[in-house]
Structures are given as structure tokens and as C-alpha cells.
Design a protein around this motif. Structure first.
Motif, PDB file in Angstrom:
ATOM      1  N   TYR A  33       0.843  -1.203   0.000  1.00 64.32           N
ATOM      2  CA  TYR A  33       0.000   0.000   0.000  1.00 64.32           C
ATOM      3  C   TYR A  33       0.874   1.247   0.000  1.00 64.32           C
ATOM      4  O   TYR A  33       1.999   1.244   0.509  1.00 64.32           O
ATOM      5  N   ALA A  96      -2.885 -10.826   3.533  1.00 62.18           N
ATOM      6  CA  ALA A  96      -4.296 -11.005   3.824  1.00 62.18           C
ATOM      7  C   ALA A  96      -4.578 -12.479   4.037  1.00 62.18           C
ATOM      8  O   ALA A  96      -4.270 -13.314   3.204  1.00 62.18           O
ATOM      9  N   TYR A 107      -4.891 -11.031  10.887  1.00 64.70           N
ATOM     10  CA  TYR A 107      -5.863 -10.740   9.856  1.00 64.70           C
ATOM     11  C   TYR A 107      -5.605  -9.362   9.284  1.00 64.70           C
ATOM     12  O   TYR A 107      -5.873  -8.357   9.905  1.00 64.70           O
ATOM     13  N   ASN A 108      -5.088  -9.321   8.083  1.00 65.48           N
ATOM     14  CA  ASN A 108      -4.882  -8.057   7.399  1.00 65.48           C
ATOM     15  C   ASN A 108      -4.057  -7.058   8.209  1.00 65.48           C
ATOM     16  O   ASN A 108      -4.221  -5.853   8.065  1.00 65.48           O
ATOM     17  N   GLU A 109      -3.160  -7.551   9.092  1.00 67.97           N
ATOM     18  CA  GLU A 109      -2.296  -6.613   9.798  1.00 67.97           C
ATOM     19  C   GLU A 109      -1.396  -5.944   8.788  1.00 67.97           C
ATOM     20  O   GLU A 109      -0.740  -6.610   7.980  1.00 67.97           O
ATOM     21  N   GLN A 110      -1.385  -4.645   8.818  1.00 70.86           N
ATOM     22  CA  GLN A 110      -0.548  -3.896   7.893  1.00 70.86           C
ATOM     23  C   GLN A 110       0.720  -3.463   8.617  1.00 70.86           C
ATOM     24  O   GLN A 110       0.666  -2.925   9.723  1.00 70.86           O
ATOM     25  N   PHE A 112       3.917  -1.099   8.497  1.00 68.81           N
ATOM     26  CA  PHE A 112       4.272   0.169   7.876  1.00 68.81           C
ATOM     27  C   PHE A 112       5.780   0.390   7.828  1.00 68.81           C
ATOM     28  O   PHE A 112       6.510  -0.035   8.731  1.00 68.81           O
TER      29      PHE A 112
END
Lengths: 121, 111
Positions: A33, A96, A107-110, A112
Motif C-alpha cells: 500500500y 491477507a 488478519y490483514n495486519e498492515q 508500515f
């Protein structure tokens, strides 16, 4: 070992210039992202790629163009920089997965990167 | 309907006190509610998260309380410490990829 890295950390440039920010992740994630964080700390999603395919393309000026040469890299190129582009840009990645019973952290931990502070003069 | 509304915008708490940050959402399709913590000069990092079939999740001094009927969830920080001073973001997940973010709360813990 840095999980999500960005270069450069600081970028100062004149209006009208073209610049790029690079991002690399070594987590083996499929999704990456780009976010823009303004001076009020608001996080705005710009783009997301999954396995090199664009899956999120929010309303951003077409001066911004992401490029994903492989799933570990997502670069951001900005043409004709404007004063309003000044912000901190964060790259992130995630793997994901379906929700795991009894847990939620994967679960969908982003994850950075450290951010790139862009200043347009 | 895609928004997540976060309050307060900023919060000052005495050391040892309880910090409470609230979020509200409209879209009942959201299925995952994380909180992220961001220190100055760093990227956000996942702090704690909850699914809507659970009313409370506790990890150390951090607790998420979730009220599905009210479509609200909150972060409670017990025994707040100066090291907890940071910006906190709530978020909600739409499927596997996209997080809808709250506007953030700047928390200052006074010694």
C-alpha cells in the motif's frame, strides 16, 4: 532486519519537479500500500497492489503513479510536484489471511515503513 | 457509510489514569476492528484488534470494548504511562485488503 523499508526518508524539492519514493518489504507479503499522512495526521490510502496487480486506486491526482516491479517492491512516482503534495508518505504491506480462530492479530495486519517526509518548496 | 468516526481528537491524561478513545461506524459489513499506535517519526503499528463476535479483548493494559448493536468500539489504556504518548488510530476492515481509518487521537500522558 527491516521489514518494510522506504527511501529516501526525507525529500525536499521544488514545485514542478518529478520525484520517486521506493519501498521494499522482506516479509513475503502479497499486498502493498501507499498512504499519505497530512499535517493533521490523517491517513489516506492512495493505492494498493496485490501480487503486482492494482486493487485499490483511490481518488488521487494522476500525477501520482505507482509501479510494482515485483511483489516485494512498490514504488511511487510523482510528476509535477505541487505545494499540496507536502506530507509524509507511508508504504505498508500485509498478508491477507482469513481470520484465525481465537486470534486476530494476523488478519490483514498492515506493517508500515518508517515514512518519507516530502517537502515541496 | 464507509467512515469510521474517532473521538476525541486529542486527549491529555495523568500518569496512572485511564485513557479512553472512542470510534463509531455505520457499515455492518465491517468484520475486523484494529487499533494502531503511531509514535512521532514512525509508521503506525498494530496494537490490538477485535472481531465483532467478541465484546471485549484485553492485552496487558490495553482493552478493546466492542458494542455491536451501537456500532461503537473503544480503546481503554489502564494505568497510562508517559511511554503511551502517541497517536492512536482505530480502523475497520472491508474484506482482506482495505482498512477504513479513523482520524486519529493524539494522546499525551502527563507525568
Amino acid at each position: 532486519d527491516t521489514a518494510v523499508s522506504q527511501t529516501p526518508k526525507y525529500l525536499v524539492t521544488q514545485m514542478g519537479n518529478d520525484k520517486s519514493i521506493k519501498c521494499e518489504q522482506n516479509l513475503g507479503h502479497d499486498t502493498m500500500y501507499w498512504y499519505k499522512q497530512d499535517s493533521k495526521k490523517f491517513l489516506k490510502i492512495m493505492f494498493s497492489y496485490n501480487n503486482k496487480e492494482l486493487i485499490i486506486n483511490e481518488t488521487v491526482p494522476n500525477r501520482f503513479s505507482p509501479k510494482s516491479p515485483d511483489k516485494a517492491h512498490l514504488n511511487l512516482h510523482i510528476n509535477s510536484l505541487e505545494l499540496g503534495d507536502s506530507a509524509v508518505y507511508f508504504c505498508a504491506s500485509s498478508q491477507a489471511t482469513h481470520f484465525l480462530a481465537g486470534g486476530s492479530s494476523s488478519y490483514n495486519e498492515q506493517f508500515f515503513g518508517p515514512g518519507t517526509r516530502l517537502t515541496v518548496l | 457509510q464507509q467512515q469510521v468516526k474517532q473521538s476525541p481528537q486529542s486527549l491529555i491524561v495523568q500518569k496512572g489514569g485511564i485513557s479512553i478513545i472512542n470510534c463509531a461506524y455505520e457499515n455492518t459489513a465491517f468484520d475486523y476492528f484494529p487499533w494502531y499506535q503511531q509514535f512521532p517519526g514512525k509508521g503506525p503499528a498494530l496494537l490490538i484488534a477485535i472481531r465483532p463476535d467478541v465484546s471485549e479483548k484485553k492485552e496487558g493494559r490495553f482493552t478493546i470494548s466492542f458494542n455491536k448493536s451501537a456500532k461503537q468500539f473503544s480503546l481503554h489504556i489502564m494505568d497510562s504511562q508517559p511511554g503511551d504518548s502517541a497517536t492512536y488510530f482505530c480502523a475497520a476492515s472491508l474484506g482482506n485488503y482495505q482498512l477504513i481509518w479513523g482520524a486519529g487521537t493524539k494522546l499525551i500522558i502527563k507525568p
